[in-house]
Design an enzyme around this catalytic site. Structure first.
Site, PDB file in Angstrom:
ATOM      1  N   ASN A   1      59.075  40.929  49.305  1.00  0.00           N
ATOM      2  CA  ASN A   1      59.924  40.662  50.471  1.00  0.00           C
ATOM      3  C   ASN A   1      61.285  41.320  50.220  1.00  0.00           C
ATOM      4  O   ASN A   1      62.058  40.835  49.404  1.00  0.00           O
ATOM      5  CB  ASN A   1      60.074  39.142  50.637  1.00  0.00           C
ATOM      6  CG  ASN A   1      61.089  38.775  51.708  1.00  0.00           C
ATOM      7  OD1 ASN A   1      61.468  39.598  52.540  1.00  0.00           O
ATOM      8  ND2 ASN A   1      61.533  37.531  51.688  1.00  0.00           N
TER       9      ASN A   1
ATOM     10  N   LYS B   1      63.778  41.568  52.202  1.00  0.00           N
ATOM     11  CA  LYS B   1      64.902  40.924  52.922  1.00  0.00           C
ATOM     12  C   LYS B   1      65.769  42.002  53.605  1.00  0.00           C
ATOM     13  O   LYS B   1      65.237  43.014  54.018  1.00  0.00           O
ATOM     14  CB  LYS B   1      65.702  40.048  51.966  1.00  0.00           C
ATOM     15  CG  LYS B   1      64.820  39.169  51.090  1.00  0.00           C
ATOM     16  CD  LYS B   1      65.580  38.122  50.353  1.00  0.00           C
ATOM     17  CE  LYS B   1      64.640  37.372  49.427  1.00  0.00           C
ATOM     18  NZ  LYS B   1      65.189  36.165  48.881  1.00  0.00           N
TER      19      LYS B   1
ATOM     20  N   HIS C   1      60.133  31.729  56.161  1.00  0.00           N
ATOM     21  CA  HIS C   1      60.905  31.892  54.918  1.00  0.00           C
ATOM     22  C   HIS C   1      62.097  30.942  54.932  1.00  0.00           C
ATOM     23  O   HIS C   1      62.714  30.724  55.975  1.00  0.00           O
ATOM     24  CB  HIS C   1      61.371  33.343  54.779  1.00  0.00           C
ATOM     25  CG  HIS C   1      61.881  33.632  53.405  1.00  0.00           C
ATOM     26  ND1 HIS C   1      63.141  33.265  53.000  1.00  0.00           N
ATOM     27  CD2 HIS C   1      61.276  34.196  52.325  1.00  0.00           C
ATOM     28  CE1 HIS C   1      63.299  33.611  51.731  1.00  0.00           C
ATOM     29  NE2 HIS C   1      62.184  34.175  51.301  1.00  0.00           N
TER      30      HIS C   1
ATOM     31  N   GLU D   1      65.053  31.243  54.052  1.00  0.00           N
ATOM     32  CA  GLU D   1      66.323  31.803  54.556  1.00  0.00           C
ATOM     33  C   GLU D   1      66.341  31.786  56.078  1.00  0.00           C
ATOM     34  O   GLU D   1      67.388  31.594  56.697  1.00  0.00           O
ATOM     35  CB  GLU D   1      66.508  33.231  54.001  1.00  0.00           C
ATOM     36  CG  GLU D   1      66.845  33.197  52.518  1.00  0.00           C
ATOM     37  CD  GLU D   1      66.394  34.399  51.723  1.00  0.00           C
ATOM     38  OE1 GLU D   1      66.072  35.451  52.323  1.00  0.00           O
ATOM     39  OE2 GLU D   1      66.356  34.297  50.480  1.00  0.00           O
TER      40      GLU D   1
ATOM     41  N   GLU E   1      57.289  28.183  48.148  1.00  0.00           N
ATOM     42  CA  GLU E   1      58.535  28.710  47.602  1.00  0.00           C
ATOM     43  C   GLU E   1      59.576  27.590  47.510  1.00  0.00           C
ATOM     44  O   GLU E   1      60.273  27.307  48.493  1.00  0.00           O
ATOM     45  CB  GLU E   1      59.081  29.813  48.513  1.00  0.00           C
ATOM     46  CG  GLU E   1      58.157  30.985  48.683  1.00  0.00           C
ATOM     47  CD  GLU E   1      58.920  32.252  49.025  1.00  0.00           C
ATOM     48  OE1 GLU E   1      58.888  33.179  48.228  1.00  0.00           O
ATOM     49  OE2 GLU E   1      59.582  32.281  50.078  1.00  0.00           O
TER      50      GLU E   1
ATOM     51  N   GLY F   1      65.909  33.330  44.492  1.00  0.00           N
ATOM     52  CA  GLY F   1      67.105  34.131  44.235  1.00  0.00           C
ATOM     53  C   GLY F   1      68.068  33.479  43.256  1.00  0.00           C
ATOM     54  O   GLY F   1      69.212  33.923  43.115  1.00  0.00           O
TER      55      GLY F   1
HETATM   56  C1  PEP Z   1      61.713  35.243  48.327  1.00  0.00           C
HETATM   57  O1  PEP Z   1      62.704  35.581  48.947  1.00  0.00           O
HETATM   58  O2  PEP Z   1      60.675  34.988  48.938  1.00  0.00           O
HETATM   59  C2  PEP Z   1      61.814  35.135  46.876  1.00  0.00           C
HETATM   60  C3  PEP Z   1      60.836  34.553  46.234  1.00  0.00           C
HETATM   61  O3  PEP Z   1      62.941  35.665  46.297  1.00  0.00           O
HETATM   62  P1  PEP Z   1      63.236  35.811  44.712  1.00  0.00           P
HETATM   63  O4  PEP Z   1      61.984  36.401  44.095  1.00  0.00           O
HETATM   64  O5  PEP Z   1      64.387  36.759  44.637  1.00  0.00           O
HETATM   65  O6  PEP Z   1      63.532  34.467  44.198  1.00  0.00           O
END
Ligand code: PEP
Length: 249
Positions: A9, A11, A94, A96, A166, A172
């Site tokens: 991803n 982003k 997601h 975010e 997640e 992040g």
């Molecule tokens: C994500 O944004 O889905 C994610 C898992 O990010 P990161 O791997 O940077 O934690």
């Protein structure tokens, strides 16, 4: 056998030139793998990425879409538009998008229905916040997100669903769920799907883990029985790291 998947991803990163550079590097070193590999660039880069990867097994997927078919939704992109660009898979839910763009379980349920109506595959993201885990509400929160976002679907739609657990506190942040925490939650998710639908559907659905997966922790996380791959944020922006994660599966 469940499908193993590694999805990147990106982003809001990578303009057209950077998309081209990253994919060129990725293609040069792409390992042979039985896993499905996906990348999710921004809307602007979708078509460039699609053209760059057309001869490769890597699938280009979208990061979001609207639930409406068309109309007065300035700044939004529809399922039909994605399909017309040969994009058949979309990430929905997601954290975010839930946190910064007010996406609720209800809007997500509508988006999921629209994607399924267009025969798209959905990578459905969900996961608890740190306060939920600290107060021991993580199972309850995850169950509720699953029910409200997905359990309106007919059984046959589940062939088009990929789940991505997640935990928000791991995205992040450099903090990862331990392999045991990931396995515990993935097993719970599979059990919840089995209870609502059937063990056949639950056994077939791929459940990805997302949250600070890196080359040095990927192998251990992916080795858990109910972890079928990963949704990768930061590490998918670096070809070497993303390839190492693909190799880990
Ligand atoms: C994500 O944004 O889905 C994610 C898992 O990010 P990161 O791997 O940077 O934690």
């Amino acid at each position: 056998m469940r499908r193993k998947i590694v999805a990147g991803n990106w982003k809001m990163n990578n303009d057209l030139g950077q998309t081209d550079e990253l994919l060129t590097e990725l293609l040069k070193k792409m390992p042979e793998t039985e896993a499905s590999v996906m990348v999710a660039p921004s809307f602007i880069s979708l078509r460039v990425a699609y053209d760059a990867l057309i001869q490769s097994p890597i699938e280009v997927i979208a990061q979001n879409m609207h639930f409406a078919e068309s109309g007065a939704y300035t700044g939004e992109v529809s399922a039909e538009m994605l399909k017309s660009a040969e994009i058949d898979t979309v990430i929905l839910g997601h954290s975010e998008r839930r946190a910064y763009f007010n996406e609720t379980d209800e809007t997500l349920a509508k988006k999921v229905s629209t994607a399924i109506a267009h025969d798209m595959t959905v990578v459905f993201c969900f996961g608890e916040e740190l306060t939920d885990r600290k107060s021991n509400r993580h199972f309850e929160v995850v169950e509720s997100q699953l029910k409200k976002g997905l359990f309106h679907l007919e059984s046959q739609a589940w062939k088009n669903i990929i789940l991505a657990y997640e935990p928000v506190w791991a995205i992040g942040t450099g903090e990862t769920a331990t392999p045991a925490q990931a396995q515990e939650m993935h097993a719970f998710i599979r059990k919840t799907v089995a209870e609502q639908y059937s063990s056949d559907i639950a056994d077939k659905v791929s459940i990805l883990y997302g949250g600070s997966v890196k080359p040095d922790n990927a192998k251990e996380i992916f080795s858990q029985a109910d972890v079928d791959g990963g949704l990768i944020g930061g590490a998918s922006l670096n070809a070497k790291d993303f390839i190492a994660i693909i190799e880990a599966i």
